[in-house]
Scaffold this motif. Structure first.
Motif, PDB file in Angstrom:
ATOM      1  N   GLU A  72       0.815  -1.222   0.000  1.00  0.00           N
ATOM      2  CA  GLU A  72       0.000   0.000   0.000  1.00  0.00           C
ATOM      3  C   GLU A  72       0.843   1.264   0.000  1.00  0.00           C
ATOM      4  O   GLU A  72       0.354   2.335  -0.365  1.00  0.00           O
ATOM      5  CB  GLU A  72      -0.925  -0.002   1.224  1.00  0.00           C
ATOM      6  N   ASN A  73       2.123   1.137   0.366  1.00  0.00           N
ATOM      7  CA  ASN A  73       3.013   2.306   0.365  1.00  0.00           C
ATOM      8  C   ASN A  73       3.824   2.423  -0.911  1.00  0.00           C
ATOM      9  O   ASN A  73       4.695   3.296  -1.017  1.00  0.00           O
ATOM     10  CB  ASN A  73       3.970   2.234   1.567  1.00  0.00           C
ATOM     11  N   GLY A  74       3.566   1.536  -1.858  1.00  0.00           N
ATOM     12  CA  GLY A  74       4.295   1.587  -3.115  1.00  0.00           C
ATOM     13  C   GLY A  74       5.638   0.890  -3.072  1.00  0.00           C
ATOM     14  O   GLY A  74       6.393   0.936  -4.046  1.00  0.00           O
ATOM     15  N   GLU A  75       5.950   0.209  -1.956  1.00  0.00           N
ATOM     16  CA  GLU A  75       7.217  -0.504  -1.832  1.00  0.00           C
ATOM     17  C   GLU A  75       7.067  -1.907  -2.436  1.00  0.00           C
ATOM     18  O   GLU A  75       5.998  -2.514  -2.391  1.00  0.00           O
ATOM     19  CB  GLU A  75       7.636  -0.624  -0.364  1.00  0.00           C
ATOM     20  N   LEU A  76       8.168  -2.421  -3.012  1.00  0.00           N
ATOM     21  CA  LEU A  76       8.133  -3.759  -3.578  1.00  0.00           C
ATOM     22  C   LEU A  76       7.754  -4.781  -2.507  1.00  0.00           C
ATOM     23  O   LEU A  76       8.233  -4.725  -1.380  1.00  0.00           O
ATOM     24  CB  LEU A  76       9.493  -4.119  -4.169  1.00  0.00           C
ATOM     25  N   ASP A  77       6.894  -5.712  -2.885  1.00  0.00           N
ATOM     26  CA  ASP A  77       6.433  -6.750  -1.971  1.00  0.00           C
ATOM     27  C   ASP A  77       6.767  -8.098  -2.604  1.00  0.00           C
ATOM     28  O   ASP A  77       5.927  -8.752  -3.222  1.00  0.00           O
ATOM     29  CB  ASP A  77       4.930  -6.608  -1.737  1.00  0.00           C
TER      30      ASP A  77
END
Length: 789
Positions: free
Chosen positions: A166-171
């Motif tokens: 949700e924060n735009g960080e790679l998951d």
């Protein structure tokens, strides 16, 4: 902390129970609520950061700038896109697209350009209506320009897009990343070469490090020789391992609220294991001395914590302070590294001052049990003080102290010479081991698309205030003409076609009532040289200082150079600019701490200057190996290149703290003898007699631990291993045991000079050595020259 150690000696059982409760609590927290490691860093107030922010604010998808992976392949015979290669590559790409962490995989084999995956972008290319404005030849030129296939058709690639949170960080799960690496390795054969690139895949294919085990084995051998007792060998090692366990869990807890690099736990383990064994060694050695001279076990344990224990507290605090000095960089990447290493050092120091004193008190004389033939029994040294050999060595140094001082200084200076050729930057994948997926991908892309494709610059143009209607075209034309530029994307050939598409898109938007012109454009600039080539750095400087200002003056547009290569260059510049402040703070705080401990100006000054000499020599060796390629084959260094910009700062922070360890243990003995007799030369000899042996053992163990990490396939860890091992060896064996005693012998009573007004305001800090454990080699028979006592 001294109170904690004394309590552990008096109440060993309770102290041990409390220690294991604390350890279990930290481990439980680390395993249950530990954070995720990542290599993210941000550089405020830099041009590359401005370029990235501008793209993001314009609505441009920047996900591929921050992550993603690329699969590259080339068959031994025939084109890269054919039915034969499709039989191998399409099932492979399809399997990647089905992974939970993957949202989309491009597919060069599909004639319509359709991608694979559950969440591939739609409508990102020109609309069918816009494409109708182009001739068949123009459509073919456009397709060829952006095709993921080399001009000769021999190399092709597919891009993998990963899911984000949700924060735009790679998951991306480690399991999925490992699947990609393993499947790419399995796909390689005599008929096709397949590689994979991407930071998210960086550590997925590496085996769990065994370096700690190698370092432990070497440490055990050294301690067996030194102590001659199997039980005594475990006394420094067990507390170090327990403290390291606590520290590693602490690193995971730190990752909850700070960015902690993926290699931080390994680096912290390297530092923590080395200093942990050393701290345990200093306390154990002092306890052993007491037992050998007939002291009651509890008395010996209390002496150990009040002497060596206090020195360990001071030395460990110095290491932590030096590491915390990294916060002056104001870079989250460094903050995470500093705190991770600092937490680990604190944990192993706590173990040496809490768990170890309780263990010594509980074991008593059994701590020297299971003796080897050369081992000594408790009480066997009564009336026979140790250190005569080291005291004799000190007297040899003092016969003509200028000679060993100059020889040691010359050796350090010669080793430091390569440092003046230091070039900082980030190595590209050409430095990866041959045959690794990243190296294969790098070589294939360079072969098929040119060396610059592995590290393009991203020029972001803000056209909102452009004064020329053809500003975009002028920008691309001028960039293509710049020295060192192989080409751009869009290229000059495609520019007229892009103009047609833009006009068609603008007309369609106007008819739809949504004519919002795009004023932010991104242009990829491909250098003629590889990412880590010095010419690429020169091109960046030329773009920013010459080419872009010229374009801005002619068009009114604003240009910002970003991309991975620009970010790494800015990172280097930020670190270099912050280095003077960092050195001032770390050296200044260390100097003040030593003034407080030794109540002297010259001794702390000598320590600070000699630490800089050790650092310079260690960096010289690092440059010679990693930049010049000396002994690179022997040490397993796959390629040469620039030195990571954070290495010098991290190495100095660690080395400064470690060198203060040796300085404290050597000079505290000298200081006490000076106070007893006022004889500087005897003080130097007794300092060597009391601590020379243990400093040699400690340095040998720490260097062995660091060298054990050199076989690592992780280039960063290998670099740190060689740099730190050489720093410890030089600092201990050349600087602390030759240069410092020689210089102190020449300076005489000036070593202990302190202005009266400073002496009156400083609090009293004492680390008291024993009286009967060390000796001089023989009575002073020849008078000293006037003024050198």
């Amino acid at each position: 902390m001294p109170g904690l150690s004394s309590w552990a000696v008096r109440r060993p059982v309770v102290a041990l129970i409390a220690w294991f409760v604390a350890l279990a609590a930290v481990v439980g927290l680390g395993l249950s609520v530990g954070g995720q490691l990542n290599d993210k860093f941000e550089l405020p107030d830099t041009e590359s950061k401005t370029a990235t922010d501008l793209l993001a604010s314009s609505g441009t998808d920047t996900s591929r700038l921050d992550g993603g992976a690329t699969i590259v392949w080339s068959p031994a015979d025939g084109p890269a896109v054919s039915e034969t290669t499709a039989a191998t590559m399409v099932p492979l790409l399809t399997s990647f697209a089905e992974l939970d962490s993957v949202t989309c995989v491009s597919n060069p084999f599909d004639p319509q350009g359709a991608s694979l995956g559950r969440d591939c972008p739609t409508g990102s290319g020109p609309s069918p209506e816009a494409m109708q404005a182009l001739t068949p030849e123009e459509q073919q030129t456009l397709a060829a320009s952006f095709a993921p296939v080399s001009a000769d058709g021999r190399v092709a690639y597919a891009s993998i897009t990963f899911a984000t949170d949700e924060n735009g960080e790679l998951d991306v799960s480690t399991a999925d990343a490992k699947v990609i690496i393993d499947d790419v390795k399995a796909a390689n054969s005599d008929t096709i070469a397949v590689g994979a690139q991407g930071q998210v895949l960086e550590f997925a294919g590496q085996e769990p490090p065994s370096s700690e085990a190698i370092g432990l084995i070497v440490a055990i051998i050294i301690l067996l020789i030194a102590f001659g007792s199997i039980v005594a060998v475990g006394l420094p090692i067990v507390p170090a391992l327990l403290g390291l366990t606590m520290g590693q869990m602490g690193v995971l807890l730190v990752a909850n609220f700070m960015d902690v690099a993926t290699f931080a736990p390994t680096l912290a383990a390297m530092i923590g294991l080395g200093v942990g064994i050393d701290y345990g060694l200093f306390v154990t050695n002092r306890y052993r001395q007491g037992l050998l001279h007939g002291h009651d076990p509890k008395v010996a344990a209390m002496e150990a914590v009040n002497t060596a224990g206090r020195a360990v507290l001071f030395a460990g605090s110095t290491v932590i302070i030096a590491l915390m000095g990294l916060f002056v960089m104001r870079i989250s990447f460094f903050n995470g590294l500093a705190l991770a290493a600092g937490v680990t050092v604190f944990a192993v120091m706590l173990s040496a001052l809490w768990f170890l004193p309780a263990l010594l008190s509980l074991l008593g004389t059994k701590s020297l049990a299971l003796r080897l033939p050369w081992g000594k029994k408790p009480g066997s040294m009564v009336g026979h003080p140790e250190g005569r050999g080291w005291a004799h060595y000190g007297r040899i140094l003092q016969k003509r102290p200028i000679v060993p001082a100059l020889l040691a200084l010359a050796a350090v200076v010669v080793l430091a010479i390569p440092m003046f050729s230091l070039r900082q930057g980030f190595a590209d994948d050409s430095g990866k081991p041959e045959g690794s997926p990243a190296r294969i991908a790098y070589d294939l892309r360079a072969e098929g698309f040119g060396p610059g494709v592995n590290g393009p610059f991203l020029v972001v143009a803000d056209l909102s205030e452009a004064t020329s209607p053809d500003a975009y075209g002028q920008i691309i034309a001028t960039l293509n003409q710049a020295e060192g530029v192989a080409g751009t994307s869009p290229s000059m050939e495609v520019l007229p076609i892009m103009g047609k598409l833009s006009q068609a898109a603008a007309q369609s938007a106007q008819e739809a009532g949504a004519a919002e012109p795009q004023t932010v454009q991104a242009i990829a600039v491909y250098p003629t040289t590889s990412p880590q080539d010095e010419a690429t750095t020169q091109l960046l400087d030329r773009l920013r200082n010459e080419v872009d200002p010229q374009i801005e003056a002619a068009t009114g547009a604003k240009l910002y150079v970003g991309g991975t290569q620009a970010i790494t260059s800015d990172f280097t510049t930020v670190l270099q600019d912050a280095l003077p402040l960092f050195l001032t703070i770390v050296i200044g705080l260390g100097f003040l701490a030593l003034v407080l401990l030794f109540r002297s100006i010259v001794v702390p000054l000598t320590a600070a200057v000699t630490s800089l000499l050790s650092f310079a020599a260690a960096m010289g060796i690092t440059v010679a190996v990693f930049q010049w390629g000396w002994l690179s084959s022997f040490l397993g260094v796959p390629g040469t290149g620039p030195i990571f910009p954070f290495l010098p700062i991290m190495v100095f922070a660690i080395l400064f703290g470690l060198s203060m360890d040796y300085q404290v243990f050597l000079v505290t003995r000298m200081q006490e003898e000076w106070h007893h007799t006022g004889d500087n030369r005897a003080a130097v000899r007794r300092g060597l007699a009391g601590s020379g042996r243990v400093v040699v053992i400690a340095a040998a163990i720490m260097a062995s631990v660091f060298l054990a990490f050199v076989p690592s396939t992780n280039a960063t860890i290998k670099l740190f291993g060689i740099a730190l091992a050489s720093a410890v060896l030089i600092d201990a064996f050349i600087v602390r045991l030759v240069l410092v005693p020689s210089v102190m012998s020449m300076l005489g009573k000036a070593n202990w000079w302190l202005p009266g007004w400073i002496d009156r305001i400083l609090p009293q800090v004492h680390i008291e050595p024993g009286e009967d454990e060390i000796t001089d080699d023989e009575p002073e028979t020849e008078p000293e020259p006037v003024g050198v006592r």
